[in-house]
Design a protein around this motif. Structure first.
Motif, PDB file in Angstrom:
ATOM      1  N   PHE A 112       1.523  -1.216   0.207  1.00  0.00           N
ATOM      2  CA  PHE A 112      -0.285   0.013  -0.142  1.00  0.00           C
ATOM      3  C   PHE A 112       0.556   1.977   0.137  1.00  0.00           C
ATOM      4  O   PHE A 112       2.343   1.120   0.375  1.00  0.00           O
ATOM      5  CB  PHE A 112      -0.749  -0.125   1.022  1.00  0.00           C
ATOM      6  CG  PHE A 112      -2.111  -1.151   1.254  1.00  0.00           C
ATOM      7  CD1 PHE A 112      -3.322  -0.576   0.650  1.00  0.00           C
ATOM      8  CD2 PHE A 112      -1.584  -2.552   1.790  1.00  0.00           C
ATOM      9  CE1 PHE A 112      -3.855  -1.226   1.080  1.00  0.00           C
ATOM     10  CE2 PHE A 112      -2.689  -3.199   1.905  1.00  0.00           C
ATOM     11  CZ  PHE A 112      -4.186  -2.960   1.424  1.00  0.00           C
ATOM     12  N   LYS A 113       0.432   1.886  -0.396  1.00  0.00           N
ATOM     13  CA  LYS A 113       1.197   3.771  -0.769  1.00  0.00           C
ATOM     14  C   LYS A 113       1.474   4.837   0.927  1.00  0.00           C
ATOM     15  O   LYS A 113       2.405   4.805   1.109  1.00  0.00           O
ATOM     16  CB  LYS A 113       0.652   4.811  -1.508  1.00  0.00           C
ATOM     17  CG  LYS A 113      -1.111   5.567  -1.086  1.00  0.00           C
ATOM     18  CD  LYS A 113      -1.365   6.606  -1.680  1.00  0.00           C
ATOM     19  CE  LYS A 113      -2.954   6.830  -1.002  1.00  0.00           C
ATOM     20  NZ  LYS A 113      -2.680   7.362   0.460  1.00  0.00           N
ATOM     21  N   GLU A 114      -0.212   3.618   1.215  1.00  0.00           N
ATOM     22  CA  GLU A 114       0.289   4.286   3.312  1.00  0.00           C
ATOM     23  C   GLU A 114       1.954   3.474   3.222  1.00  0.00           C
ATOM     24  O   GLU A 114       2.370   4.327   4.673  1.00  0.00           O
ATOM     25  CB  GLU A 114      -0.140   3.812   4.096  1.00  0.00           C
ATOM     26  CG  GLU A 114      -1.593   4.886   3.326  1.00  0.00           C
ATOM     27  CD  GLU A 114      -3.162   4.098   2.361  1.00  0.00           C
ATOM     28  OE1 GLU A 114      -3.948   4.389   2.358  1.00  0.00           O
ATOM     29  OE2 GLU A 114      -2.444   2.953   1.852  1.00  0.00           O
ATOM     30  N   THR A 115       1.363   2.039   3.179  1.00  0.00           N
ATOM     31  CA  THR A 115       3.116   1.794   4.275  1.00  0.00           C
ATOM     32  C   THR A 115       4.499   2.167   3.323  1.00  0.00           C
ATOM     33  O   THR A 115       5.227   2.406   4.860  1.00  0.00           O
ATOM     34  CB  THR A 115       3.749  -0.179   3.817  1.00  0.00           C
ATOM     35  OG1 THR A 115       1.868  -0.809   3.754  1.00  0.00           O
ATOM     36  CG2 THR A 115       4.441  -0.585   3.808  1.00  0.00           C
ATOM     37  N   GLU A 117       5.297   5.420   2.684  1.00  0.00           N
ATOM     38  CA  GLU A 117       4.829   6.599   3.357  1.00  0.00           C
ATOM     39  C   GLU A 117       5.405   6.373   5.025  1.00  0.00           C
ATOM     40  O   GLU A 117       6.029   7.257   4.962  1.00  0.00           O
ATOM     41  CB  GLU A 117       3.573   6.984   3.610  1.00  0.00           C
ATOM     42  CG  GLU A 117       3.159   7.722   2.441  1.00  0.00           C
ATOM     43  CD  GLU A 117       1.608   8.496   2.210  1.00  0.00           C
ATOM     44  OE1 GLU A 117       1.290   7.866   3.129  1.00  0.00           O
ATOM     45  OE2 GLU A 117       1.377   8.364   1.213  1.00  0.00           O
ATOM     46  N   LEU A 118       5.196   4.724   5.662  1.00  0.00           N
ATOM     47  CA  LEU A 118       5.560   4.826   6.776  1.00  0.00           C
ATOM     48  C   LEU A 118       7.009   4.417   6.984  1.00  0.00           C
ATOM     49  O   LEU A 118       7.628   5.111   8.098  1.00  0.00           O
ATOM     50  CB  LEU A 118       4.519   3.510   7.358  1.00  0.00           C
ATOM     51  CG  LEU A 118       5.379   3.173   8.432  1.00  0.00           C
ATOM     52  CD1 LEU A 118       4.232   4.647   9.832  1.00  0.00           C
ATOM     53  CD2 LEU A 118       4.125   1.538   8.879  1.00  0.00           C
ATOM     54  N   ARG A 121       8.814   7.717   7.225  1.00  0.00           N
ATOM     55  CA  ARG A 121       8.639   8.173   8.283  1.00  0.00           C
ATOM     56  C   ARG A 121       9.684   7.821   9.241  1.00  0.00           C
ATOM     57  O   ARG A 121       9.797   8.556  10.206  1.00  0.00           O
ATOM     58  CB  ARG A 121       6.794   8.462   9.040  1.00  0.00           C
ATOM     59  CG  ARG A 121       6.042   9.497   8.388  1.00  0.00           C
ATOM     60  CD  ARG A 121       4.389   9.131   8.454  1.00  0.00           C
ATOM     61  NE  ARG A 121       4.358   8.175   9.398  1.00  0.00           N
ATOM     62  CZ  ARG A 121       3.193   8.169   9.702  1.00  0.00           C
ATOM     63  NH1 ARG A 121       2.446   7.357   9.425  1.00  0.00           N
ATOM     64  NH2 ARG A 121       2.641   8.051  11.153  1.00  0.00           N
ATOM     65  N   ASN A 233       0.521   2.627  10.667  1.00  0.00           N
ATOM     66  CA  ASN A 233       0.873   2.465   9.195  1.00  0.00           C
ATOM     67  C   ASN A 233      -0.796   3.127   9.269  1.00  0.00           C
ATOM     68  O   ASN A 233      -1.954   3.026  10.555  1.00  0.00           O
ATOM     69  CB  ASN A 233       0.454   1.496   8.885  1.00  0.00           C
ATOM     70  CG  ASN A 233       0.155   1.347   7.541  1.00  0.00           C
ATOM     71  OD1 ASN A 233      -0.702   1.305   6.301  1.00  0.00           O
ATOM     72  ND2 ASN A 233       0.942   0.192   6.525  1.00  0.00           N
ATOM     73  N   ALA A 234      -1.398   4.414   8.591  1.00  0.00           N
ATOM     74  CA  ALA A 234      -2.682   4.761   8.255  1.00  0.00           C
ATOM     75  C   ALA A 234      -4.040   4.118   8.095  1.00  0.00           C
ATOM     76  O   ALA A 234      -4.289   3.839   8.561  1.00  0.00           O
ATOM     77  CB  ALA A 234      -2.968   6.118   7.586  1.00  0.00           C
ATOM     78  N   LEU A 235      -2.831   2.997   8.085  1.00  0.00           N
ATOM     79  CA  LEU A 235      -4.612   1.872   7.961  1.00  0.00           C
ATOM     80  C   LEU A 235      -5.315   1.775   8.875  1.00  0.00           C
ATOM     81  O   LEU A 235      -6.043   0.840   8.396  1.00  0.00           O
ATOM     82  CB  LEU A 235      -3.936   0.587   7.007  1.00  0.00           C
ATOM     83  CG  LEU A 235      -3.658   1.192   5.564  1.00  0.00           C
ATOM     84  CD1 LEU A 235      -3.022  -0.270   3.829  1.00  0.00           C
ATOM     85  CD2 LEU A 235      -5.048   1.659   4.972  1.00  0.00           C
ATOM     86  N   ARG A 238      -8.274   2.318   9.892  1.00  0.00           N
ATOM     87  CA  ARG A 238      -9.394   1.747   8.975  1.00  0.00           C
ATOM     88  C   ARG A 238      -9.894   0.580   8.944  1.00  0.00           C
ATOM     89  O   ARG A 238     -10.181   0.122   8.175  1.00  0.00           O
ATOM     90  CB  ARG A 238      -8.798   2.758   7.440  1.00  0.00           C
ATOM     91  CG  ARG A 238      -8.823   4.076   7.396  1.00  0.00           C
ATOM     92  CD  ARG A 238      -8.024   3.659   5.933  1.00  0.00           C
ATOM     93  NE  ARG A 238      -7.322   5.261   5.668  1.00  0.00           N
ATOM     94  CZ  ARG A 238      -6.196   5.476   4.969  1.00  0.00           C
ATOM     95  NH1 ARG A 238      -6.401   4.532   3.957  1.00  0.00           N
ATOM     96  NH2 ARG A 238      -5.720   6.300   4.874  1.00  0.00           N
ATOM     97  N   TRP A 246      -1.585  -5.321  -0.893  1.00  0.00           N
ATOM     98  CA  TRP A 246      -2.701  -4.705  -0.899  1.00  0.00           C
ATOM     99  C   TRP A 246      -3.703  -5.522  -2.227  1.00  0.00           C
ATOM    100  O   TRP A 246      -4.858  -5.997  -1.378  1.00  0.00           O
ATOM    101  CB  TRP A 246      -2.160  -3.564  -2.189  1.00  0.00           C
ATOM    102  CG  TRP A 246      -2.022  -3.306  -3.343  1.00  0.00           C
ATOM    103  CD1 TRP A 246      -0.801  -3.104  -3.834  1.00  0.00           C
ATOM    104  CD2 TRP A 246      -3.401  -4.156  -4.464  1.00  0.00           C
ATOM    105  NE1 TRP A 246      -0.757  -2.961  -5.145  1.00  0.00           N
ATOM    106  CE2 TRP A 246      -2.135  -3.465  -5.609  1.00  0.00           C
ATOM    107  CE3 TRP A 246      -4.005  -4.782  -5.056  1.00  0.00           C
ATOM    108  CZ2 TRP A 246      -2.526  -4.593  -6.966  1.00  0.00           C
ATOM    109  CZ3 TRP A 246      -4.762  -4.803  -6.124  1.00  0.00           C
ATOM    110  CH2 TRP A 246      -3.826  -4.545  -7.317  1.00  0.00           C
TER     111      TRP A 246
END
Length: 296
Positions: A112-115, A117-118, A121, A233-235, A238, A246
């Protein structure tokens, strides 16, 4: 996301060239003599596990940093792995002479793009080195699918796992000369992880696996994340409790196990890197043996 891939470790030749296989088993055409193996007998491992079983993960990590040479952490940046990263940073801070543990991240190209991004970070927050290993000879999804076709993960799950995860991990162990590796596995995750020990000998891959948070629950992990403001992770917010590719990860339903969202509807709970030799690996081994016999 260029930075995420900037520390990608050098890749060896393609899987067919050097005979590495799904479980980390290496065919007669390859060699693992460069791995700095640690010699621990099963009674010794049993003794260590008895001593470590009831220790806090921080104390387990203290011991491992002293006891194991060439120690790395393999992580997909799940919650447990993030807790380990944070604890290691605290140990470095208290020691006065930081000796950071490098991370190994398997970039399947389908995260995932969120991964991604993490990953950035975490690298920035902890100033930790991340060794990124991708499938051999490819840099992106387009190249991967040009070689193996679209949706290989659906057409041949075992082949996909080997190409995208297991072979890159084996390559990481060889390239980095890994002797011992920290993982994010916990018993409370269920499935094949329900009875794991703190320290395990992975004799097929030639490394010691250490599960420092083996006896922690999801609640304990999440509480640590919140209390220490660890990036995650922002996921997670959710409905995802365990995040992989993904194409094989969905949110977890009310009352479901933590890893219920991984490979939902499929008869599998692991991607291959923590499994014994797969059927695909066995076929590769047989083919290598046949080729060796023909050329003998």
């Amino acid at each position: 996301m260029a930075d995420t891939h900037s520390e990608t470790s050098s890749q060896l030749s393609s899987p067919g060239d050097h005979g590495s296989v799904d479980s980390g088993f290496v065919s007669p055409n390859a060699s693992t003599v460069s791995l700095p193996r640690i010699s621990l007998t099963q009674p010794h491992i049993k003794h260590l596990n008895k001593q470590l079983e009831n220790l806090h993960p921080m104390d387990i990590l203290r011991f491992c940093k002293i006891f194991f040479p060439n120690l790395y952490q393999s992580t997909a940046f799940g919650l447990t792995g993030l807790v380990t990263v944070d604890m290691l940073s605290k140990l470095d801070a208290e020691s006065g002479t930081p000796q950071p543990i490098d991370l190994i991240f398997l970039d399947t190209l389908y995260h995932f793009k969120e991964t991604y991004e993490l990953v950035d970070r975490v690298r920035e927050r902890y100033n930790v080195k991340v060794h990124v290993f991708k499938p051999a000879d490819v840099d992106d999804v387009a190249q991967f699918e040009a070689l193996y076709g679209e949706k290989l993960y659906d057409m041949s799950a075992e082949l996909y796992d080997w190409i995208a995860k297991v072979e890159p991990l084996q390559r990481a162990y060889l390239d980095l000369k890994v002797a011992a590796v920290l993982t994010g596995r916990r018993r409370s995750q269920g499935g094949q992880r329900g009875d794991i020990s703190v320290i395990e000998l992975d004799d097929e891959r030639g490394v010691i696996k250490i599960n420092p948070l083996a006896n922690w629950s999801f609640g304990q992990v999440k509480a640590y994340i919140d209390e220490n403001k660890v990036p995650y992770n922002a996921l997670l917010d959710r409905g995802y409790k365990s995040v992989g590719d993904w194409h094989s990860t969905v949110p977890v339903g009310e009352g479901e196990d933590e890893r219920a969202g991984r490979w939902k509807g499929q008869d599998k709970t692991e991607c291959g890197i923590h499994n014994k030799q797969s059927r695909y690996a066995q076929l590769l081994e047989q083919a290598a043996l046949q080729q060796q016999q023909q050329t003998a």
